[in-house]
Write an enzyme that holds these catalytic residues in place. Structure first.
Site, mmCIF file in Angstrom:
data_model
loop_
_atom_site.group_PDB
_atom_site.id
_atom_site.type_symbol
_atom_site.label_atom_id
_atom_site.label_comp_id
_atom_site.label_asym_id
_atom_site.label_seq_id
_atom_site.Cartn_x
_atom_site.Cartn_y
_atom_site.Cartn_z
ATOM 1 N N GLY A 80 0.807 -1.217 0.000
ATOM 2 C CA GLY A 80 0.000 0.000 0.000
ATOM 3 C C GLY A 80 0.836 1.260 0.000
ATOM 4 O O GLY A 80 2.070 1.214 0.066
ATOM 5 N N SER A 81 0.159 2.393 -0.032
ATOM 6 C CA SER A 81 0.845 3.677 -0.182
ATOM 7 C C SER A 81 1.746 4.005 1.006
ATOM 8 O O SER A 81 2.857 4.530 0.826
ATOM 9 C CB SER A 81 -0.184 4.795 -0.384
ATOM 10 N N THR A 82 1.298 3.703 2.219
ATOM 11 C CA THR A 82 2.117 3.999 3.397
ATOM 12 C C THR A 82 3.334 3.086 3.447
ATOM 13 O O THR A 82 4.449 3.530 3.741
ATOM 14 C CB THR A 82 1.280 3.855 4.688
ATOM 15 N N ASP B 63 -6.439 0.296 6.610
ATOM 16 C CA ASP B 63 -7.515 1.161 6.133
ATOM 17 C C ASP B 63 -8.279 1.766 7.307
ATOM 18 O O ASP B 63 -8.778 2.882 7.215
ATOM 19 C CB ASP B 63 -8.449 0.370 5.219
ATOM 20 N N GLY C 220 -5.938 -2.721 -0.813
ATOM 21 C CA GLY C 220 -5.069 -2.997 -1.959
ATOM 22 C C GLY C 220 -5.180 -4.419 -2.480
ATOM 23 O O GLY C 220 -4.542 -4.767 -3.479
ATOM 24 N N GLU D 79 -0.897 -10.698 3.566
ATOM 25 C CA GLU D 79 -0.599 -9.822 4.695
ATOM 26 C C GLU D 79 -0.920 -10.519 6.012
ATOM 27 O O GLU D 79 -0.136 -10.470 6.965
ATOM 28 C CB GLU D 79 -1.405 -8.521 4.573
#
Length: 220
Positions: A29-31, A84, A97, A103
């Site tokens: 993911g973005s982070t 999220d 995602g 995960e």
């Protein structure tokens, strides 16, 4: 301060949890992308990484960080991933995602799970963000009907296939008062691979980026 800048703050703070000479589990993911980029600056100090998705694997390899298969390593000391949503018990909704199954596996195989996010992800009650449920394709309609019986409104994520070759039902309309109970109920539906609730095994630490700086939160 933008949400992206807050994510970067959290990612930078997570580096302090990385021990020299270890293998680091990385989420998706973005982070986490910010964390992986920062991991590249200390790649000489770590042995490598175990990745939860093809996207994260590609990013790690582009930085010349060795990537190991989970089956080739023992317990992982540290897993870093985003969320999220997180409640104050560090029970999470993940999977926006689409990498929720890998995960969850890597998080379970890790000694410590540090979740990184911007401050907007901390909520009192989970469920505003749609809950992803990964399903075997042939079972999608059946699973959707069972989710409706549990009070959810499942929406097929069209055109998306997980790295495991499965499909996602994004479940709306849930006010999740008992996250661990619902996680188990969903996972017991035949055809469900797993769902995006990380409640039975929540995060150990939540690092939030905020305009005031970094906030480190432990479970209630």
């Amino acid at each position: 301060m933008s949400p992206d800048e807050m994510k970067k703050l959290a990612a930078k703070a997570a580096l302090e949890h990385v021990e020299p000479g270890t293998i680091v589990g990385t989420g998706t993911g973005s982070t986490v992308n910010h964390f992986i980029d920062l991991l590249g600056t200390i790649k000489g100090k770590i042995e490598g990484a175990v990745s939860s998705s093809e996207a994260s694997t590609a990013r790690l390899k582009a930085l010349n960080i060795p990537v190991y298969e989970l089956n080739a390593v023992g317990e992982i000391p540290l897993y870093i991933d985003g969320a999220d949503e997180s409640n104050h018990y560090l029970q999470l909704i993940k999977g926006g995602g689409g990498a929720l199954t890998r995960e969850k596996i890597i998080a379970a195989a890790s000694k410590k799970f540090v979740c990184i996010a911007d401050q907007s992800k901390l909520v009192d009650i989970l469920g505003t963000f749609p809950l992803p449920v990964e399903v075997i394709p042939m079972a999608r309609s059946y699973v959707a009907r069972q989710i409706v019986k549990l009070g959810g409104e499942p929406v097929y994520r069209e055109g998306f296939i997980t790295d495991n070759g499965n499909q996602i039902l994004d479940t709306h309309g849930l006010s999740i008062m008992e996250p661990a109970k619902l996680e188990g109920q969903l996972n017991n539906i035949p055809g469900v691979v797993t769902n995006g609730l990380f409640a039975i095994y929540p995060a150990d630490v939540l690092i939030l980026g905020s305009p005031e700086g970094v906030k480190t939160i432990y479970p209630k």
